[in-house]
Write a protein that holds these residues in place. Structure first.
Motif, PDB file in Angstrom:
ATOM      1  N   ARG A  64      54.561  79.003-113.429  1.00  0.00           N
ATOM      2  CA  ARG A  64      55.345  79.938-112.610  1.00  0.00           C
ATOM      3  C   ARG A  64      54.842  79.956-111.167  1.00  0.00           C
ATOM      4  NH1 ARG A  64      55.099  83.150-117.292  1.00  0.00           N
ATOM      5  NH2 ARG A  64      53.343  84.319-116.433  1.00  0.00           N
ATOM      6  N   ALA A  65      53.520  79.979-110.989  1.00  0.00           N
ATOM      7  CA  ALA A  65      52.957  80.009-109.639  1.00  0.00           C
ATOM      8  C   ALA A  65      53.316  78.741-108.880  1.00  0.00           C
ATOM      9  CB  ALA A  65      51.436  80.175-109.708  1.00  0.00           C
ATOM     10  N   ARG A  67      55.898  76.729-109.410  1.00  0.00           N
ATOM     11  CA  ARG A  67      57.333  76.718-109.133  1.00  0.00           C
ATOM     12  C   ARG A  67      57.664  77.606-107.935  1.00  0.00           C
ATOM     13  NH1 ARG A  67      61.003  75.338-113.388  1.00  0.00           N
ATOM     14  NH2 ARG A  67      62.271  77.177-112.936  1.00  0.00           N
ATOM     15  N   ALA A  68      56.843  78.631-107.708  1.00  0.00           N
ATOM     16  CA  ALA A  68      57.034  79.518-106.567  1.00  0.00           C
ATOM     17  C   ALA A  68      56.311  79.020-105.325  1.00  0.00           C
ATOM     18  CB  ALA A  68      56.555  80.926-106.915  1.00  0.00           C
ATOM     19  N   ARG A  70      53.033  78.811-104.893  1.00  0.00           N
ATOM     20  CA  ARG A  70      51.886  79.678-104.619  1.00  0.00           C
ATOM     21  C   ARG A  70      50.582  78.984-105.018  1.00  0.00           C
ATOM     22  NH1 ARG A  70      51.571  83.913-107.710  1.00  0.00           N
ATOM     23  NH2 ARG A  70      50.037  84.846-106.304  1.00  0.00           N
TER      24      ARG A  70
END
Length: 229
Positions: A64-65, A67-68, A70
């Motif tokens: 998730r990180a 994909r963002a 970050r």
């Protein structure tokens, strides 16, 4: 079919996963694992109490990180892994496998360009080359493969269980047919755990099996052993 995701889960990757049994060899020495049935029981317990709730949650969170975009989020997750993996042998194995996976990724056309910004940001934040843990590296490459977090988590759990079963095939030994049967029996556990764990916040990540950590530490002191951890 996501061939890139299959590639990072390949047991033939030269990241030394085959040299580790994750405490299984100590369990065999204690007589806890001695056939296919006890191998299945040990692997399921490890999956549900240690691997899934900790490394699994971190792998999904890393996806998730990434994909963002970050990189700072990945650094936080990596620091969590470094602090929470207690047995030194397992912590070292996780770092070695993660760093070697990313080194391989840097040579693959499908992810090398996307990987570079994350590596540069993490190197700058760490003041040098960071020690990437396998779950974080897997989640990052899974994101660069275009996979969803639940897909990445499912494949991460499957490749880890496959590694444990593979160690059992060699060390118990149980035979390849029985090993594949054990893997098939655990498919339901993997799917249900991935669905349950994928949305968990990284702050909830943590294993709950101190005895497993004792076995991992004990393995380093076996008189003779096949595996490094």
């Amino acid at each position: 079919m996501n061939l890139s995701l299959l590639q990072i889960a390949d047991s033939a990757l030269p990241i030394s996963g085959y040299t580790h049994s994750w405490g299984l060899e100590a369990a065999i020495a204690r007589g806890l694992v001695h056939d296919a049935e006890t191998l299945e029981r040990f692997t399921r317990h490890w999956l549900r109490t240690s691997l899934g709730p900790f490394e699994g949650v971190l792998a999904a969170s890393a996806c998730r990180a990434a994909r963002a975009g970050r990189a700072d989020g990945l650094d936080v997750l990596n620091a969590m892994a470094d602090a929470a993996i207690m047995p030194p042998s397992i912590r070292r194995a996780s770092r070695e496998m993660g760093e070697q996976l990313l080194a391989l990724g840097a040579t693959w056309t499908w992810c090398a360009e996307g990987l570079a910004p994350f590596m540069g940001a993490s190197r700058e934040a760490a003041g040098g080359a960071p020690h990437w843990h396998h779950a974080i590296a897997f989640g990052l490459l899974g994101a660069l493969a275009g996979a969803e977090p639940e897909e990445v988590l499912t494949v991460y759990l499957h490749q880890a269980v496959m590694g444990m079963v593979g160690a059992g095939v060699r060390a118990v030994p149980v035979g390849h047919t029985h090993g594949q049967q054990v893997l098939a029996y655990l498919h339901g556990d993997i799917k249900s755990m991935a669905a349950d764990l994928v949305t968990r916040a990284p702050e909830t990540a943590g294993g709950g099996c101190p005895y497993y950590e004792i076995l991992c530490d004990e393995q380093t002191r076996l008189y003779a052993r096949m595996f490094r951890s």
